[in-house]
Design an enzyme around this catalytic site. Structure first.
Site, PDB file in Angstrom:
ATOM      1  N   ARG A  60       0.837  -1.194   0.000  1.00  0.00           N
ATOM      2  CA  ARG A  60       0.000   0.000   0.000  1.00  0.00           C
ATOM      3  C   ARG A  60       0.879   1.254   0.000  1.00  0.00           C
ATOM      4  O   ARG A  60       0.491   2.295  -0.514  1.00  0.00           O
ATOM      5  CB  ARG A  60      -0.917   0.005   1.232  1.00  0.00           C
ATOM      6  CG  ARG A  60      -1.964   1.122   1.169  1.00  0.00           C
ATOM      7  CD  ARG A  60      -2.918   1.079   2.368  1.00  0.00           C
ATOM      8  NE  ARG A  60      -2.361   1.646   3.573  1.00  0.00           N
ATOM      9  CZ  ARG A  60      -2.084   0.981   4.691  1.00  0.00           C
ATOM     10  NH1 ARG A  60      -2.312  -0.315   4.779  1.00  0.00           N
ATOM     11  NH2 ARG A  60      -1.583   1.586   5.741  1.00  0.00           N
ATOM     12  N   TYR A 113     -12.137  18.644 -16.186  1.00  0.00           N
ATOM     13  CA  TYR A 113     -12.870  17.381 -16.200  1.00  0.00           C
ATOM     14  C   TYR A 113     -14.051  17.435 -15.216  1.00  0.00           C
ATOM     15  O   TYR A 113     -13.914  17.929 -14.090  1.00  0.00           O
ATOM     16  CB  TYR A 113     -11.892  16.256 -15.837  1.00  0.00           C
ATOM     17  CG  TYR A 113     -12.519  14.941 -15.499  1.00  0.00           C
ATOM     18  CD1 TYR A 113     -13.428  14.317 -16.367  1.00  0.00           C
ATOM     19  CD2 TYR A 113     -12.211  14.289 -14.307  1.00  0.00           C
ATOM     20  CE1 TYR A 113     -14.000  13.099 -16.048  1.00  0.00           C
ATOM     21  CE2 TYR A 113     -12.775  13.071 -13.989  1.00  0.00           C
ATOM     22  CZ  TYR A 113     -13.675  12.481 -14.859  1.00  0.00           C
ATOM     23  OH  TYR A 113     -14.253  11.280 -14.537  1.00  0.00           O
ATOM     24  N   ASP A 185      -3.165  19.402 -13.885  1.00  0.00           N
ATOM     25  CA  ASP A 185      -3.486  18.082 -14.438  1.00  0.00           C
ATOM     26  C   ASP A 185      -3.067  18.123 -15.898  1.00  0.00           C
ATOM     27  O   ASP A 185      -3.618  18.891 -16.694  1.00  0.00           O
ATOM     28  CB  ASP A 185      -4.993  17.828 -14.308  1.00  0.00           C
ATOM     29  CG  ASP A 185      -5.396  16.452 -14.831  1.00  0.00           C
ATOM     30  OD1 ASP A 185      -4.671  15.898 -15.682  1.00  0.00           O
ATOM     31  OD2 ASP A 185      -6.450  15.940 -14.397  1.00  0.00           O
ATOM     32  N   LYS A 210      -4.836   7.245 -19.292  1.00  0.00           N
ATOM     33  CA  LYS A 210      -5.066   7.816 -20.616  1.00  0.00           C
ATOM     34  C   LYS A 210      -3.832   7.616 -21.495  1.00  0.00           C
ATOM     35  O   LYS A 210      -3.377   6.512 -21.665  1.00  0.00           O
ATOM     36  CB  LYS A 210      -5.460   9.293 -20.460  1.00  0.00           C
ATOM     37  CG  LYS A 210      -6.608   9.535 -19.448  1.00  0.00           C
ATOM     38  CD  LYS A 210      -7.867   8.773 -19.786  1.00  0.00           C
ATOM     39  CE  LYS A 210      -9.083   9.153 -18.944  1.00  0.00           C
ATOM     40  NZ  LYS A 210      -8.941   8.967 -17.496  1.00  0.00           N
TER      41      LYS A 210
END
Lengths: 431, 270
Positions: A60, A113, A185, A210
């Site tokens: 993790r 977005y 971003d 992406k």
């Protein structure tokens, strides 16, 4: 003058962060599909948990396969380090929670977005973080929106879905003048097209899902730490510049300096929120990053062909891509994006919403789905999907009209892409 | 932590363990000194470990570097004098761990102020440190090329691609950011001090304390062979050679450096 001794971008896309496995000789990055790692000793274990020594202790927090992807993306973006996450949204969340506290304020571009808009406008306020949205083309609007409690400025390098081109240096100057970091971003651009840190951005996040991954097979995100922002300069960032009880009073800026943000994001953010990337996803995404330069060049090349075709098509009422002279940011894009301003564009169809629906249902090669940046051409109607939770007013402010269609141009033969779109456009005009 | 030396504030990393905590009273004080254009955080793989392993670790920012008040000092001797004042401020003799320019500073301090320096661990140094003229030229005008050149040259060939011992970090990216964020002109001044200093052999010959040299076999900024005259002048020095390190063994082989520090400090601790 002597040249810097480091490899070029395309070489680092293939090699950064990895050397052949010393035990097996494996040339490919192995998938370390393990949750945990055997400690050498009690002292070693204690040292790992206490940030005295580096290494992996639990997947993790970190994992060797994921670490290769992280170091590779840090290298490609020119950052000091990177932390990969389970998704792009998890990356944005990780960056936010590492920097912000309840009562803090964000200034963000309004052309972003839809999921990010939701997070900032609907979800983060429940935790005491509010956002003012501004026109990404107006540095003065960013400056005017900055308040006493503002702690970061956020925007997309290429806006979704309108492909507004951010003048990174201008917005960074506004943020830095107020003692704030600029978080961008850069999912639509990738470091192949622009490296925002070189232009003054402080943190770069991506949906690695992406173009970086590029094949639509794995979800992932990353926070790249530029390492240039002085978190200790003005007392506005106590998570980084004041002692943290989580590690017995450690002050991240004091101990780790330029790496303070990435160290805290991992040590606290992944530890407590757990939005980590799986090693198998990291492996899939690494395969994409290895061919990023080749793919992005072809994505851009195909996009120019599609823009040319759409521009000449009688059913297309308008087209929005920075390569087109009608785009408001055409000149800026020409300056900032010499390799091209990405492979996502939007356009409007004669006949409005109904014509748009007929178009999307008529495409055969292009896939109708909620993603971008795949090797395959993708198409969607944002007003009814990715941005549907936004109000009519917010949609209008973000420049998302009801007829807008978003296209993510893939790597198929451009003649085939154009033929498919052209045929679907003809169908869209049949009442 | 912050403390004052000669009326100016010094920022130091202590592994987040206050050095005045009763549990560490009497523990050896280890002062870690960075190199040209760098700061305290080059020791991040050692400072917190030392602080939790029986020492009082103090990784300082030199004057005018990182978070310490300026101005930068004008010679290796002035910096050595400053280190002796650090010893005074911390309340006793100190072990100095120095890298590159920091190694010269430690060497000069131990020779000039033997009652204030208990021992030395020096890494990334030669008997002299000539500076490539293109690096100096770029640093003189704050050209980012200087950071690029340093970041490329200071690590061994393995680090062209990684991997960093800390998951997710970039060694060259970190080095570049530290240099780029250092105050204007600091790197240029540091490089001049390194190039001008010609006292290393004399200081080594005058040394009375125990010294360990940690040398990277792949060091391109101060090649291994350039340290040989120092090794000979020191006579009694312990030499640790690291096979895959370049000029920054504390980052490139942190575990080996921690082991060398442990061997040295726990054998020579007061």
């Amino acid at each position: 003058m002597v040249e810097p001794d480091h490899h070029h971008f395309d070489t680092r896309a293939l090699h950064a962060g990895q050397r052949p496995d010393p035990v097996t000789g494996s040339r490919a990055v192995p998938i370390y599909q393990t949750t945990s790692y055997v400690f050498d000793s009690v002292d070693h274990a204690a040292g790992l948990f206490n940030l005295e020594v580096s290494g992996h202790l639990y997947s993790r927090i970190s994992n060797p396969t994921v670490a290769v992807l992280e170091e590779r993306l840090a290298s490609l973006e020119g950052g000091v380090g990177a932390v990969c996450t389970s998704s792009g949204q998890a990356a944005l969340h990780l960056a936010m929670v590492t920097i912000l506290n309840a009562g803090d304020h964000v200034v963000a571009s309004r052309n972003i977005y839809g999921g990010t808009h939701n997070m900032l406008s609907l979800t983060m306020p429940r935790f005491g973080v509010t956002t003012t949205f501004v026109d990404p083309r107006d540095p003065k609007a960013f400056a005017a929106a900055i308040q006493e409690d503002t702690r970061l400025v956020f925007a997309e390098t290429l806006g979704n879905p309108g492909i507004e081109v951010l003048d990174i240096a201008a917005i960074a100057e506004v943020a830095h003048a107020a003692g704030l970091p600029l978080v961008v971003d850069s999912t639509f651009a990738t470091p192949y097209l622009i490296r925002p840190i070189d232009h003054g951005a402080d943190i770069v996040i991506h949906s690695v899902t992406k173009f970086l991954g590029g094949h639509g097979v794995a979800i992932g995100g990353v926070v790249v730490d530029g390492g240039r922002f002085d978190w200790a300069a003005n007392g506005k960032f106590p998570t980084l510049s004041e002692p943290y009880d989580g590690y017995h009073g450690i002050t991240f800026t004091e101990e780790f300096g330029t790496a303070a943000l990435s160290m805290r994001a991992r040590a606290e953010g992944l530890r407590d929120f757990g939005g980590c990337m799986s090693p198998t996803n990291a492996f899939y995404l690494l395969q994409g990053v290895e061919t990023l330069p080749v793919r992005m060049a072809r994505h851009v090349e195909n996009t120019l062909r599609v823009v040319e075709m759409l521009d000449a098509h009688e059913a297309v009422t308008w087209i929005s891509h920075p390569s087109h002279p009608s785009h408001p940011d055409h000149a800026l894009a020409t300056r900032l994006y010499p390799k091209g301003a990405g492979a996502i564009l939007s356009f409007g169809i004669e006949g409005g919403r109904e014509a748009g629906r007929r178009f999307i249902e008529a495409v055969e090669l292009a896939s109708h789905l909620a993603n971008v940046g795949d090797a395959k051409t993708l198409v969607i109607h944002p007003g009814s999907t990715t941005h549907q939770q936004m109000s009519r007013e917010d949609l209008a402010a973000a420049g998302i009209s009801e007829e807008l269609v978003r296209l993510s141009v893939g790597l198929e033969d451009p003649d085939d892409i154009c033929a498919d779109l052209s045929r679907a456009l003809r169908v869209s005009q049949r009442a | 932590m912050r403390f004052d030396v000669a009326g100016r504030s010094v920022l130091a990393a202590t592994g987040a363990v206050p050095i005045d905590r009763p549990e560490v009273a009497g523990a050896p004080i280890v002062v870690l000194v960075h190199g040209a254009g760098m700061d305290r955080t080059v020791w991040s793989q050692q400072t917190r470990w030392l602080a939790h392993h029986g020492t009082r670790a103090v990784a300082v920012d030199l004057p005018g570097h990182g978070g310490s008040d300026g101005p930068v000092l004008g010679s290796i001797f002035e910096l050595a004098t400053w280190i002796s004042e650090v010893s005074d401020a911390l309340g006793g003799a100190i072990h100095v761990v120095g890298h590159s320019m920091g190694a010269f500073i430690g060497l000069e301090a131990a020779a000039e102020f033997p009652n204030k320096i208990s021992s030395l661990v020096l890494m990334g140094l030669g008997a002299a440190m000539p500076v490539h003229p293109d690096l100096q030229t770029a640093a003189d005008v704050d050209d980012p090329l200087a950071a690029d050149l340093m970041a490329g040259w200071m690590h061994g060939p393995d680090q062209k691609f990684g991997t960093h011992p800390t998951p997710g970090m970039s060694m060259t990216g970190t080095a570049r950011a530290i240099i780029e964020t250092s105050p204007s002109g600091v790197l240029a001044e540091d490089l001049k001090l390194c190039a001008e200093y010609d006292g290393a052999i004399a200081a080594a010959a005058a040394l009375t304390c125990q010294a360990t040299l940690v040398l990277g076999r792949l060091d391109r900024m101060t090649p291994r062979k350039s340290a040989q005259p120092l090794v000979e002048a020191l006579g009694h020095a312990n030499v640790v050679e690291l096979a895959t390190s370049g000029h920054a063994p504390m980052s490139e082989e942190p575990e080996a450096v921690r082991a060398a520090l442990a061997d040295h400090l726990f054998a020579t601790a007061d």
